[in-house]
Design an enzyme around this catalytic site. Structure first.
Site, PDB file in Angstrom:
ATOM      1  N   LYS A 179     -12.104  77.462 -14.852  1.00  0.00           N
ATOM      2  CA  LYS A 179     -13.110  78.447 -14.850  1.00  0.00           C
ATOM      3  C   LYS A 179     -14.525  77.938 -14.964  1.00  0.00           C
ATOM      4  CE  LYS A 179      -9.441  81.064 -16.051  1.00  0.00           C
ATOM      5  NZ  LYS A 179      -8.681  81.607 -15.016  1.00  0.00           N
TER       6      LYS A 179
ATOM      7  N   ASP B 208      -7.354  79.138 -27.612  1.00  0.00           N
ATOM      8  CA  ASP B 208      -7.292  78.986 -26.198  1.00  0.00           C
ATOM      9  C   ASP B 208      -8.724  79.665 -25.656  1.00  0.00           C
ATOM     10  OD1 ASP B 208      -6.857  79.438 -23.769  1.00  0.00           O
ATOM     11  OD2 ASP B 208      -5.205  80.642 -23.785  1.00  0.00           O
TER      12      ASP B 208
ATOM     13  N   TRP C 287      -2.937  86.974 -22.291  1.00  0.00           N
ATOM     14  CA  TRP C 287      -2.925  85.363 -22.654  1.00  0.00           C
ATOM     15  C   TRP C 287      -2.026  85.057 -24.125  1.00  0.00           C
ATOM     16  CZ3 TRP C 287      -1.888  83.379 -18.456  1.00  0.00           C
ATOM     17  CH2 TRP C 287      -2.569  83.628 -17.352  1.00  0.00           C
TER      18      TRP C 287
HETATM   19  N1  PMP Z   1      -5.252  81.192 -21.041  1.00  0.00           N
HETATM   20  C1  PMP Z   1      -6.131  81.947 -20.560  1.00  0.00           C
HETATM   21  C2  PMP Z   1      -7.487  82.671 -21.337  1.00  0.00           C
HETATM   22  C3  PMP Z   1      -6.296  82.086 -19.310  1.00  0.00           C
HETATM   23  O1  PMP Z   1      -7.456  82.775 -18.553  1.00  0.00           O
HETATM   24  C4  PMP Z   1      -5.486  81.648 -18.186  1.00  0.00           C
HETATM   25  C5  PMP Z   1      -5.748  81.547 -16.847  1.00  0.00           C
HETATM   26  N2  PMP Z   1      -6.311  82.580 -16.274  1.00  0.00           N
HETATM   27  C6  PMP Z   1      -4.421  80.779 -19.067  1.00  0.00           C
HETATM   28  C7  PMP Z   1      -4.335  80.568 -20.126  1.00  0.00           C
HETATM   29  C8  PMP Z   1      -3.367  80.125 -18.040  1.00  0.00           C
HETATM   30  O2  PMP Z   1      -3.717  78.979 -17.627  1.00  0.00           O
HETATM   31  P1  PMP Z   1      -3.055  78.125 -16.504  1.00  0.00           P
HETATM   32  O3  PMP Z   1      -3.003  79.122 -15.124  1.00  0.00           O
HETATM   33  O4  PMP Z   1      -4.255  77.066 -16.159  1.00  0.00           O
HETATM   34  O5  PMP Z   1      -1.751  77.632 -17.034  1.00  0.00           O
END
Ligand code: PMP
Length: 356
Positions: A186, A162, A88
């Site tokens: 989540k 994040d 991420w």
């Molecule tokens: N950052 C983290 C730490 C994530 O776990 C996720 C999704 N699993 C995201 C960003 C991306 O999020 P989204 O799918 O809501 O765009």
């Protein structure tokens, strides 16, 4: 989602609090939804102990959109330092390159994202407009047990976190944070809602190309109602915040998260069939990837394990496609019993030599 929340939402689906309509049917500017929104903001501020000098923004686009929205708002098109600890934060750094001078200050890629690079080794630039970290890497199961203190490292830039996959599972030390963002799906509510908490002195510096609906100042000035907000997702998140407060807040969630995670890690570490490759000091409490050794059957045994798990009502245990294996995501709403049952099945599977 906590079961109690789903039950409340079901009961209120057709008629919210006797007003004659459901939440999805309300005008977002009407008095009913305004009351829901105001309560949601105030419960969230209390739940996460967000100081008054931070603005709470309820946005859309998920975590990935924030990878663009944050540099559009905070980078000034200049330098931004990224600490890459998994998929991420890597994705965040790549997206930011489109808007600013993104640089990797530290990375654990050489250890396949299994160790946390110590903050003292981060190569932070004096001219960085902010430093980005992902405080819980959902895919690799790597979590920062404490947030870095950038000021103590001699860095004046604000910290951007994040925290999508562990928000509300532990307190946040806001004195170390400039901006926090999290997709709701989540620990906060349904997908479609994105939370941004931003220190107010960081507002007002968006690039001219930033879309108005993604300009933090515009969103803040309009109380997250510049455009129609995701009303139902906000309502559901509001119910989750009330449930979390009733459970004892983030401190209670932290205690539970530790208990759940210890139960599973202890079972993995005691097993000769399963293993978790992450260094102990940065193992995630929320997302626990685990694997079956090659000697015990590797991929074929993993498939059998998943089939047997599904038969027992143990769902969503397949590892992320980029790393394979298995993964248990132990979010706030997961009862301890869910982990006890998983561990009992793992032990049964191992006793039977990998026959589901
Ligand atoms: N950052 C983290 C730490 C994530 O776990 C996720 C999704 N699993 C995201 C960003 C991306 O999020 P989204 O799918 O809501 O765009």
């Amino acid at each position: 989602m906590p079961e109690a929340v789903l039950q409340t939402a079901a009961a209120e689906m057709l008629d919210w609090h006797g007003c004659g309509m459901g939440v999805m049917e309300m005008s977002h500017r009407g008095k009913e939804f305004s009351a829901i929104l105001a309560q949601t903001f105030s419960d969230l501020r209390q739940l996460l102990a967000i100081p008054e000098h931070f603005k709470i923004l309820l946005m859309q686009g998920g975590g990935l959109a924030e990878n663009a929205i944050v540099p559009l708002n905070l980078s000034n098109g200049g330098g931004v330092d990224f600490v890459v600890t998994g998929s991420w934060s890597h994705k965040s750094s790549q997206e930011a390159l489109r808007y600013c001078d993104a640089k990797i200050a530290a990375s654990n890629a050489s250890s396949q994202h299994r160790h946390m690079p110590p903050a003292s080794t981060w190569q932070l630039r004096e001219q960085a407009h902010y430093v980005h970290v992902c405080s819980n890497e959902t895919i690799h199961g790597v979590e920062m047990q404490t947030l870095p203190d950038l000021a103590a490292l001699g860095c004046k830039a604000p910290l951007v976190i994040d925290c999508s996959s562990h928000i509300a599972s532990r307190p946040i030390d806001w004195s170390k944070v400039g901006l926090a963002f999290a997709g709701a799906q989540k620990n906060l509510g349904p997908a479609g809602l994105t939370l941004v908490v931003v220190r107010e002195d960081l507002l007002g510096q968006a690039l001219a190309i930033c879309p108005s609906a993604f300009n933090f100042t515009t969103v803040s000035d309009n109380n997250s109602m510049f455009n129609t907000p995701p009303t139902y997702a906000i309502y559901m998140a509001g119910l989750v915040f009330q449930w979390l407060l009733q459970q004892g807040g983030v401190e209670a969630m932290q205690t539970l998260a530790i208990e759940r995670a210890n139960l599973l890690y202890n079972a993995i570490d005691a097993s000769e069939m399963f293993y978790n490759p992450v260094a102990h000091d940065c193992r995630s409490r929320m997302n626990i990837p685990f694997f079956i050794t090659q000697e015990a059957g590797g991929q074929a045994a993993t498939e059998r394990f998943l089939l047997g798990a599904a038969l027992r009502g143990l769902l969503q245990l397949k590892g992320h496609k980029s790393v394979g294996g298995l993964r248990a995501s132990l979010y706030n709403a997961m009862p301890l019993q869910g982990v006890t049952r998983l561990v009992a099945y793992m032990q049964e599977f191992e006793r039977q030599g990998g026959a589901a």
